[in-house]
Design a protein around this motif. Structure first.
Motif, PDB file in Angstrom:
ATOM      1  N   ALA A 161       0.820  -1.213   0.000  1.00 50.80           N
ATOM      2  CA  ALA A 161       0.000   0.000   0.000  1.00 50.80           C
ATOM      3  C   ALA A 161       0.853   1.261   0.000  1.00 50.80           C
ATOM      4  CB  ALA A 161      -0.931   0.001   1.212  1.00 50.80           C
ATOM      5  N   ASN A 162       2.065   1.164   0.554  1.00 51.66           N
ATOM      6  CA  ASN A 162       2.943   2.335   0.640  1.00 51.66           C
ATOM      7  C   ASN A 162       3.862   2.481  -0.568  1.00 51.66           C
ATOM      8  OD1 ASN A 162       1.839   2.596   3.178  1.00 51.66           O
ATOM      9  ND2 ASN A 162       3.628   1.774   4.251  1.00 51.66           N
ATOM     10  N   ILE A 163       4.101   1.353  -1.260  1.00 55.62           N
ATOM     11  CA  ILE A 163       5.141   1.341  -2.282  1.00 55.62           C
ATOM     12  C   ILE A 163       4.814   2.263  -3.448  1.00 55.62           C
ATOM     13  CG2 ILE A 163       6.286  -0.091  -4.018  1.00 55.62           C
ATOM     14  CD1 ILE A 163       6.403  -2.332  -1.971  1.00 55.62           C
ATOM     15  N   ARG A 164       3.593   2.175  -3.995  1.00 53.57           N
ATOM     16  CA  ARG A 164       3.286   2.959  -5.193  1.00 53.57           C
ATOM     17  C   ARG A 164       3.455   4.456  -4.941  1.00 53.57           C
ATOM     18  NH1 ARG A 164       1.538   3.197 -10.153  1.00 53.57           N
ATOM     19  NH2 ARG A 164       0.327   4.994 -10.782  1.00 53.57           N
ATOM     20  N   LYS A 165       2.902   4.932  -3.829  1.00 48.86           N
ATOM     21  CA  LYS A 165       3.015   6.377  -3.556  1.00 48.86           C
ATOM     22  C   LYS A 165       4.469   6.790  -3.404  1.00 48.86           C
ATOM     23  CE  LYS A 165       1.459  10.135  -0.597  1.00 48.86           C
ATOM     24  NZ  LYS A 165       2.760  10.824  -0.678  1.00 48.86           N
ATOM     25  N   ARG A 166       5.253   5.997  -2.683  1.00 45.87           N
ATOM     26  CA  ARG A 166       6.647   6.377  -2.441  1.00 45.87           C
ATOM     27  C   ARG A 166       7.450   6.365  -3.736  1.00 45.87           C
ATOM     28  NH1 ARG A 166       9.896   9.810  -0.521  1.00 45.87           N
ATOM     29  NH2 ARG A 166      11.996   9.026  -0.188  1.00 45.87           N
ATOM     30  N   VAL A 167       7.243   5.340  -4.573  1.00 46.60           N
ATOM     31  CA  VAL A 167       7.978   5.267  -5.841  1.00 46.60           C
ATOM     32  C   VAL A 167       7.638   6.453  -6.736  1.00 46.60           C
ATOM     33  CG1 VAL A 167       8.292   3.957  -7.974  1.00 46.60           C
ATOM     34  CG2 VAL A 167       8.260   2.762  -5.785  1.00 46.60           C
ATOM     35  N   MET A 168       6.367   6.787  -6.837  1.00 48.94           N
ATOM     36  CA  MET A 168       5.972   7.905  -7.692  1.00 48.94           C
ATOM     37  C   MET A 168       6.483   9.233  -7.118  1.00 48.94           C
ATOM     38  SD  MET A 168       4.781   6.270 -10.141  1.00 48.94           S
ATOM     39  CE  MET A 168       4.347   7.691 -11.176  1.00 48.94           C
ATOM     40  N   ASP A 169       6.540   9.323  -5.802  1.00 46.84           N
ATOM     41  CA  ASP A 169       7.074  10.547  -5.172  1.00 46.84           C
ATOM     42  C   ASP A 169       8.543  10.754  -5.534  1.00 46.84           C
ATOM     43  OD1 ASP A 169       4.682  11.195  -4.001  1.00 46.84           O
ATOM     44  OD2 ASP A 169       5.238  10.513  -1.986  1.00 46.84           O
ATOM     45  N   VAL A 170       9.358   9.674  -5.462  1.00 47.77           N
ATOM     46  CA  VAL A 170      10.784   9.858  -5.756  1.00 47.77           C
ATOM     47  C   VAL A 170      11.018  10.047  -7.254  1.00 47.77           C
ATOM     48  CG1 VAL A 170      11.676   8.723  -3.693  1.00 47.77           C
ATOM     49  CG2 VAL A 170      11.311   7.381  -5.762  1.00 47.77           C
ATOM     50  N   LEU A 171      10.184   9.424  -8.089  1.00 44.36           N
ATOM     51  CA  LEU A 171      10.301   9.675  -9.528  1.00 44.36           C
ATOM     52  C   LEU A 171      10.016  11.142  -9.842  1.00 44.36           C
ATOM     53  CD1 LEU A 171       8.750   6.485 -11.160  1.00 44.36           C
ATOM     54  CD2 LEU A 171      11.091   7.341 -11.440  1.00 44.36           C
ATOM     55  N   GLU A 172       9.056  11.712  -9.156  1.00 43.91           N
ATOM     56  CA  GLU A 172       8.785  13.145  -9.350  1.00 43.91           C
ATOM     57  C   GLU A 172       9.954  13.985  -8.841  1.00 43.91           C
ATOM     58  OE1 GLU A 172       5.113  16.272  -8.848  1.00 43.91           O
ATOM     59  OE2 GLU A 172       5.152  14.518  -7.551  1.00 43.91           O
ATOM     60  N   GLU A 173      10.542  13.550  -7.737  1.00 45.08           N
ATOM     61  CA  GLU A 173      11.672  14.279  -7.146  1.00 45.08           C
ATOM     62  C   GLU A 173      12.855  14.350  -8.099  1.00 45.08           C
ATOM     63  OE1 GLU A 173      14.331  14.038  -3.027  1.00 45.08           O
ATOM     64  OE2 GLU A 173      12.427  12.965  -3.174  1.00 45.08           O
ATOM     65  N   VAL A 174      13.082  13.292  -8.879  1.00 37.47           N
ATOM     66  CA  VAL A 174      14.211  13.285  -9.816  1.00 37.47           C
ATOM     67  C   VAL A 174      13.779  13.628 -11.243  1.00 37.47           C
ATOM     68  CG1 VAL A 174      15.500  11.631  -8.408  1.00 37.47           C
ATOM     69  CG2 VAL A 174      14.084  10.787 -10.307  1.00 37.47           C
ATOM     70  N   GLY A 175      12.522  14.052 -11.411  1.00 38.99           N
ATOM     71  CA  GLY A 175      12.053  14.537 -12.705  1.00 38.99           C
ATOM     72  C   GLY A 175      11.773  13.462 -13.735  1.00 38.99           C
ATOM     73  N   LEU A 176      11.363  12.269 -13.282  1.00 38.15           N
ATOM     74  CA  LEU A 176      11.145  11.158 -14.220  1.00 38.15           C
ATOM     75  C   LEU A 176       9.785  10.484 -14.035  1.00 38.15           C
ATOM     76  CD1 LEU A 176      14.652   9.438 -14.166  1.00 38.15           C
ATOM     77  CD2 LEU A 176      13.681  10.804 -16.012  1.00 38.15           C
ATOM     78  N   LYS A 177       8.817  11.217 -13.538  1.00 36.09           N
ATOM     79  CA  LYS A 177       7.513  10.615 -13.274  1.00 36.09           C
ATOM     80  C   LYS A 177       6.885  10.053 -14.554  1.00 36.09           C
ATOM     81  CE  LYS A 177       3.471  11.481 -10.376  1.00 36.09           C
ATOM     82  NZ  LYS A 177       2.776  12.481  -9.530  1.00 36.09           N
ATOM     83  N   ASN A 178       7.192  10.678 -15.681  1.00 33.28           N
ATOM     84  CA  ASN A 178       6.613  10.233 -16.958  1.00 33.28           C
ATOM     85  C   ASN A 178       7.338   9.028 -17.561  1.00 33.28           C
ATOM     86  OD1 ASN A 178       8.931  11.707 -17.520  1.00 33.28           O
ATOM     87  ND2 ASN A 178       8.186  12.395 -19.512  1.00 33.28           N
ATOM     88  N   LYS A 179       8.384   8.533 -16.874  1.00 30.57           N
ATOM     89  CA  LYS A 179       9.162   7.398 -17.394  1.00 30.57           C
ATOM     90  C   LYS A 179       8.912   6.116 -16.604  1.00 30.57           C
ATOM     91  CE  LYS A 179      11.592   9.910 -20.389  1.00 30.57           C
ATOM     92  NZ  LYS A 179      11.598   9.670 -21.852  1.00 30.57           N
ATOM     93  N   ALA A 180       7.906   6.097 -15.756  1.00 29.46           N
ATOM     94  CA  ALA A 180       7.691   4.966 -14.852  1.00 29.46           C
ATOM     95  C   ALA A 180       7.542   3.641 -15.589  1.00 29.46           C
ATOM     96  CB  ALA A 180       6.464   5.218 -13.971  1.00 29.46           C
ATOM     97  N   ARG A 181       6.924   3.654 -16.777  1.00 27.72           N
ATOM     98  CA  ARG A 181       6.672   2.405 -17.506  1.00 27.72           C
ATOM     99  C   ARG A 181       7.770   2.059 -18.513  1.00 27.72           C
ATOM    100  NH1 ARG A 181       0.118   2.719 -18.766  1.00 27.72           N
ATOM    101  NH2 ARG A 181      -0.540   2.885 -16.584  1.00 27.72           N
ATOM    102  N   SER A 182       8.771   2.915 -18.623  1.00 28.93           N
ATOM    103  CA  SER A 182       9.887   2.642 -19.539  1.00 28.93           C
ATOM    104  C   SER A 182      10.801   1.578 -18.946  1.00 28.93           C
ATOM    105  CB  SER A 182      10.689   3.917 -19.798  1.00 28.93           C
ATOM    106  OG  SER A 182       9.879   4.924 -20.353  1.00 28.93           O
ATOM    107  N   ILE A 183      11.646   0.979 -19.797  1.00 26.58           N
ATOM    108  CA  ILE A 183      12.705   0.105 -19.304  1.00 26.58           C
ATOM    109  C   ILE A 183      14.035   0.857 -19.440  1.00 26.58           C
ATOM    110  CG2 ILE A 183      11.490  -2.048 -19.778  1.00 26.58           C
ATOM    111  CD1 ILE A 183      13.176  -2.327 -22.334  1.00 26.58           C
ATOM    112  N   PRO A 184      15.074   0.447 -18.705  1.00 27.37           N
ATOM    113  CA  PRO A 184      16.317   1.225 -18.686  1.00 27.37           C
ATOM    114  C   PRO A 184      16.903   1.531 -20.064  1.00 27.37           C
ATOM    115  CG  PRO A 184      16.344  -0.347 -16.896  1.00 27.37           C
ATOM    116  CD  PRO A 184      15.100  -0.647 -17.693  1.00 27.37           C
ATOM    117  N   SER A 185      16.841   0.591 -21.006  1.00 27.11           N
ATOM    118  CA  SER A 185      17.459   0.812 -22.316  1.00 27.11           C
ATOM    119  C   SER A 185      16.778   1.919 -23.116  1.00 27.11           C
ATOM    120  CB  SER A 185      17.458  -0.487 -23.128  1.00 27.11           C
ATOM    121  OG  SER A 185      16.131  -0.922 -23.362  1.00 27.11           O
ATOM    122  N   GLU A 186      15.592   2.310 -22.699  1.00 31.71           N
ATOM    123  CA  GLU A 186      14.873   3.379 -23.382  1.00 31.71           C
ATOM    124  C   GLU A 186      15.234   4.761 -22.845  1.00 31.71           C
ATOM    125  OE1 GLU A 186      10.825   0.852 -24.524  1.00 31.71           O
ATOM    126  OE2 GLU A 186      10.897   1.961 -22.626  1.00 31.71           O
TER     127      GLU A 186
END
Length: 228
Positions: free
Chosen positions: A112-137
């Protein structure tokens, strides 16, 4: 916070990587570790997250003595420490979201806590729109920001970075350093090994210089001090 007293590290082949290390790093500091290749910087870094064990001496992190730490206690230590590597170390078949979530799943964070925390840190590093990408992309700079997000997702007190800009172009390196500075401004201790003279001389922080296995300089607002 981090205290090393009379620390020595000699490897099984007889090479002494560190000799008589004494250092005290306070909570919230930003510290560069500099020095020639082979001087002992990587060993110094690895001792702090118990990738290596000292041959003798004391290493305290918040009163936890790493020299006496049992192997089963290492995961508990690493919950307090985030590590960022030069080569990212992302899992290539997982999405960006999954790479970061994995760091929480292994410490049994409630789903229950994981999704919110992951999206929060992705926003913090400016990559919220890349959540569904894989590293090679992603570009190299974006992959490094993912590795930073993974390192801070469990809110560690310390982030250790080993040459985090070593594989990046200058513009991307500055973007990564801005991310580290933002993390540090929130009270997280940053310890960074680097060969970047420009970064060290521009972003004036504490500098610890290691040469021939010993600390030869420890300066607030220090400079790199070596020719490239």
């Amino acid at each position: 916070m981090i205290l090393m007293k009379d620390v020595y590290k000699t490897y099984s082949n007889g090479v002494t990587a560190l000799s008589g290390i004494n250092v005290d790093i306070k909570q919230g500091e930003f510290v560069y570790i500099v020095g020639p290749s082979g001087a002992g910087k990587s060993t110094f870094i690895k001792l702090m997250y118990r990738e290596e064990k000292p041959s003798s001496g004391t290493i305290l992190i918040n009163d936890m003595n790493l020299a006496e730490l049992k192997n089963r206690q290492i995961p508990l230590l690493r919950r307090k420490i985030g590590v960022v590597f030069q080569d990212f170390k992302l899992l290539p078949k997982l999405t960006i979201y999954e790479n970061i979530a994995y760091a929480l799943e292994v410490i049994e964070e409630p789903q229950a806590n994981i999704r919110k925390r992951v999206m929060d840190v992705l926003e913090e590093v400016g990559l919220k729109n890349k959540a569904r990408s894989i590293p090679s992309e992603l570009s190299g700079g974006e992959q490094q920001r993912v590795s930073i997000a993974r390192a801070i997702v469990n809110r560690p007190q310390i982030v250790i970075a080993d040459e985090p800009t070593g594989n990046l172009d200058p513009d991307t390196s500055w973007e990564i350093m801005k991310t580290f500075e933002d993390i540090n401004s929130n009270g997280t201790t940053i310890i960074m090994a680097t060969h970047s003279k420009e970064i060290v001389n521009t972003m004036k922080k504490r500098v610890i210089a290691i040469e021939s296995s010993m600390i030869v300089r420890d300066q607030d607002q220090g400079e790199y001090g070596y020719e490239i």
